[in-house]
Design an enzyme around this catalytic site. Structure first.
Site, short mmCIF file in Angstrom:
data_model
loop_
_atom_site.label_atom_id
_atom_site.label_comp_id
_atom_site.label_asym_id
_atom_site.label_seq_id
_atom_site.Cartn_x
_atom_site.Cartn_y
_atom_site.Cartn_z
N SER A 146 10.57 -7.73 -9.85
CA SER A 146 9.45 -6.82 -10.51
C SER A 146 9.69 -5.57 -10.81
O SER A 146 10.66 -4.66 -10.32
CB SER A 146 8.35 -6.51 -8.97
OG SER A 146 7.47 -5.71 -9.58
N TYR A 159 6.24 -4.42 -0.54
CA TYR A 159 6.60 -5.47 -1.71
C TYR A 159 8.01 -4.91 -2.38
O TYR A 159 8.49 -5.76 -2.76
CB TYR A 159 5.56 -5.44 -2.48
CG TYR A 159 5.43 -6.11 -3.90
CD1 TYR A 159 5.34 -7.46 -3.94
CD2 TYR A 159 5.69 -5.30 -5.21
CE1 TYR A 159 5.46 -8.29 -4.92
CE2 TYR A 159 5.88 -6.12 -6.37
CZ TYR A 159 5.62 -7.34 -6.27
OH TYR A 159 5.72 -8.17 -7.53
#
Length: 254
Positions: A146, A159
């Protein structure tokens, strides 16, 4: 990029977690169109139904509605699916959860759940797929990380932690598995239009921030992800391994 560019994917079997989601569905369809078989792991009933509808008329789709949070059941389910399809040639670790709140508000159990689904489930996928890849002397593993690893957002600590772990595993696996003809790479998507964007309360400000950071002034499309994933899964990428490739319109430049 034309579908003909990925001819080496015909007949390959792809294990794809989160295959019916916002970054998964288009890639799944593109893989099926090349003649690949896709074992799609997703337990969102509405998304799975949409995937089945979109894939109507295409051959090679198998759906496994497995819970990535239950690692023992996941391993058992994947072992059964692997036996059914004759092993996995490609693993795409894409599924993830992304709770958002201040770091001090997370319990350790919440942190561990994100790690379990975003990372540990991917480890199980690779452990199940690895014997077949070693036996045939070829394999492709693609981990989806990400843009948040660049420090782009606050309140996403578990995350971001999980995506950092996937990046570390990408490098460790690439080094260890290369002797078997297995490549391992990570792709780092930027801000693509998916359900993940719903965590941003002020969407206009969020989208402005995207355009302020990107060199290319358009939103990413699912086809952009599909083209990169399919390239890395193909024989054309056989000399690329251990790499983290940003696909973010020039947001973060290495």
């Amino acid at each position: 990029m034309s579908q003909d560019s990925f001819g080496s994917l015909a007949g390959r079997t792809v294990l794809y977690t989160g295959a019916a989601g916002g970054l998964g569905l288009q890639t799944t369809l593109s893989l099926l169109r090349t003649g690949a078989r896709v074992v799609a792991i997703d337990n969102d009933a509405a998304k799975v139904a949409a995937l089945r509808e979109a894939a109507a008329g295409l051959e090679g789709l198998t759906v496994g509605t497995l819970d990535l949070g239950d690692l023992a059941a996941l391993r058992s389910g994947l072992d059964a699916l692997s036996a059914e399809v004759g092993g996995f040639d490609v693993v795409i670790n894409n599924a993830a959860i992304y709770p958002s709140k201040p770091f001090v508000d997370y319990s350790i159990e919440e942190m561990q759940r994100v790690q379990r689904i975003n990372v540990d489930a991917g480890i199980v996928c690779v452990q199940v797929a690895l014997p077949h890849m070693q036996a045939v002397g070829r394999g492709r593993i693609i981990n989806v990380t990400s843009v948040t690893l660049s420090g782009g957002w606050a309140e996403l600590a578990p995350y971001v932690q999980s995506k950092g772990a996937l990046l570390g595993l990408t490098r460790a696996w690439a080094r260890e598995f290369g002797k078997h003809g297995i490549t391992v790479n990570a792709i780092s998507p930027g801000a693509f239009p998916t359900d993940a964007e719903k965590i941003h309360a002020d969407f206009a400000a969020y989208e402005k921030r995207i355009y302020d950071h990107q060199a290319i002034q358009r939103r990413g499309a699912p086809e952009d992800i599909a083209n990169l994933v399919m390239f890395l899964a193909s024989d054309a990428a056989s000399f690329i391994t251990g790499q983290a490739i940003n696909i973010d319109g020039g947001w973060w430049m290495n």
